[in-house]
Design an enzyme around this catalytic site. Sequence first.
Site, short mmCIF file in Angstrom:
data_model
loop_
_atom_site.label_atom_id
_atom_site.label_comp_id
_atom_site.label_asym_id
_atom_site.label_seq_id
_atom_site.Cartn_x
_atom_site.Cartn_y
_atom_site.Cartn_z
N LYS A 166 2.85 -5.77 10.02
CA LYS A 166 2.08 -4.66 9.25
C LYS A 166 0.24 -5.61 9.89
CE LYS A 166 0.80 -2.56 6.51
NZ LYS A 166 -0.87 -2.00 6.33
N GLY B 187 0.17 1.10 10.91
CA GLY B 187 0.43 2.21 9.61
C GLY B 187 -0.33 1.67 8.03
N GLU C 157 -1.11 -13.59 -0.95
CA GLU C 157 -2.37 -14.15 -1.44
C GLU C 157 -3.19 -12.91 -1.44
OE1 GLU C 157 -6.17 -14.02 -0.24
OE2 GLU C 157 -5.77 -15.04 1.31
N CYS D 157 -11.87 -12.78 -0.38
CA CYS D 157 -11.32 -13.03 -1.97
C CYS D 157 -12.09 -14.61 -2.24
CB CYS D 157 -10.16 -12.41 -1.11
SG CYS D 157 -9.12 -13.91 0.29
N GLU E 84 -13.60 -8.32 -9.23
CA GLU E 84 -13.65 -8.78 -8.23
C GLU E 84 -14.50 -7.20 -6.77
OE1 GLU E 84 -11.69 -10.44 -4.11
OE2 GLU E 84 -10.11 -8.68 -4.68
#
Length: 476
Positions: free
Chosen positions: A170, A201, A245, A279, A378
Amino acid sequence: MREYRKFYIGGQWVEPAGSATMDIVNPATEEVCGIVAMGSDADVDRAVAAARGALPGWAATPVAGRADVLRAILSEFEKRTADLAEALTEEMGAPKALASGFQVNLGAGHLNTAIEALENYRFEEQRGASLIVQEPIGVCGLITPWNWPISLIAVKVFPALATGCTMVLKPSERSPFSGQIFAEILDSAGVPDGVFNLVQGDGPGVGAALSGHPDIDMISFTGSTRAGVDVAARAAHSVKRVTQELGGKGPNIILDDDDFAANVGKGVASMMMNSGQTCSAPSRMLVPHSRMAEAAEIAREATAHVTVGDPNGDFAIGPVVAKSQFDSIQTLLQQGIDEGATLVAGGPGRPDGLEKGYYVKPTVFADVKNDMTIGRTEIFGPVLTIIGYDNIDNAVEIANDTDYGLAAFIAGADVEQARSVARRIQAGSVVINDAFDFSAPFGGYKKSGNGREWGDFGFLDYLEVKSVLGYGEGDS
């Protein structure tokens, strides 16, 4: 206008079970650029059944056969790099140089690394009279984000294929174009029917169904920590393996030496790449208190060279991915000002001359305290925070004072000192002086997740370990 109204299930492009679609908005223009079908529980059930049916045959395929399939994928991938790059620019605003360069090339690099790792991997070994066997874990649900779409699909799909697993992917609903092209590549490469399946989706419609599905043996998720917690909770009922992650707030310790000015400038450039939507970005720059003013001035000058504009033009960064992301960043920028950080460059609002599109000013804050909101959250935008430290011990303390532990950075001429500091940092990856290695394992400590991707370490989570005691005589 792109229209992707079918899913890839069982080796065929099939109609979804329902009729729901989603408009995809180009973040540079704020205009609809495509329509994508949105999956449901029924689509996930069909894809999982196809993967389950294909599992015995693919798991039994010899290593040489799986390597041949990966090489065929590489051949098809190389034919479609321009298509992938164009899709990335359109769906998530990556500048064309970045899209056709690092964004796409990371995917190819991970594929080459997976092929090399597979050809040298020992799936069984004898220890004395016991045989230790590593077998494919089974059917995998792979959920990927929008910020580095091809790379983050690659580090899940290729290890799963290499180890003999079957899967349902996905992609993020914010970057569905590149995921659809990726499926076309695997189809053209002749991946056996049912081994790889794609259902588009969103999280509630498809991600939740994958996470809790009783016939999925493993979930690999990359995304926010908040969403990762939800994935793990749904997966717990079936006791499936979950690897994640998640978020990061990477410290970048700039050592006090003759390379200080150059390293501050490099740190700014690294933070701004991909509009700060990484990230593992070096978002917290740590500098000696005595050099804070100097670092701020260097960062201000470096930020002035970070051009922002149409990703189809010659600009360093484009927009952030969506209005919701833009709004979140604007809120955090104002919080930084309100909490007393020194605004060195950028700030709230769009860059001059850009009245349309989700463009954010490249921003630098100095005199940041590690307990400020912008020091702990973040931000996921082109925003650098500069934090002062007293000495190396204090720098390490600040670096580790975070909920996250994905990546950290150390920059300085004294390599021995950098090595010493690296050993004390609580992060899954510690990068000394911009080093890069496709084979080095990547993953996080603390709330940055669990498990590892990249290279042969990326195989481990897709494998079960079986001990056969009394197998026979062997070398001890």
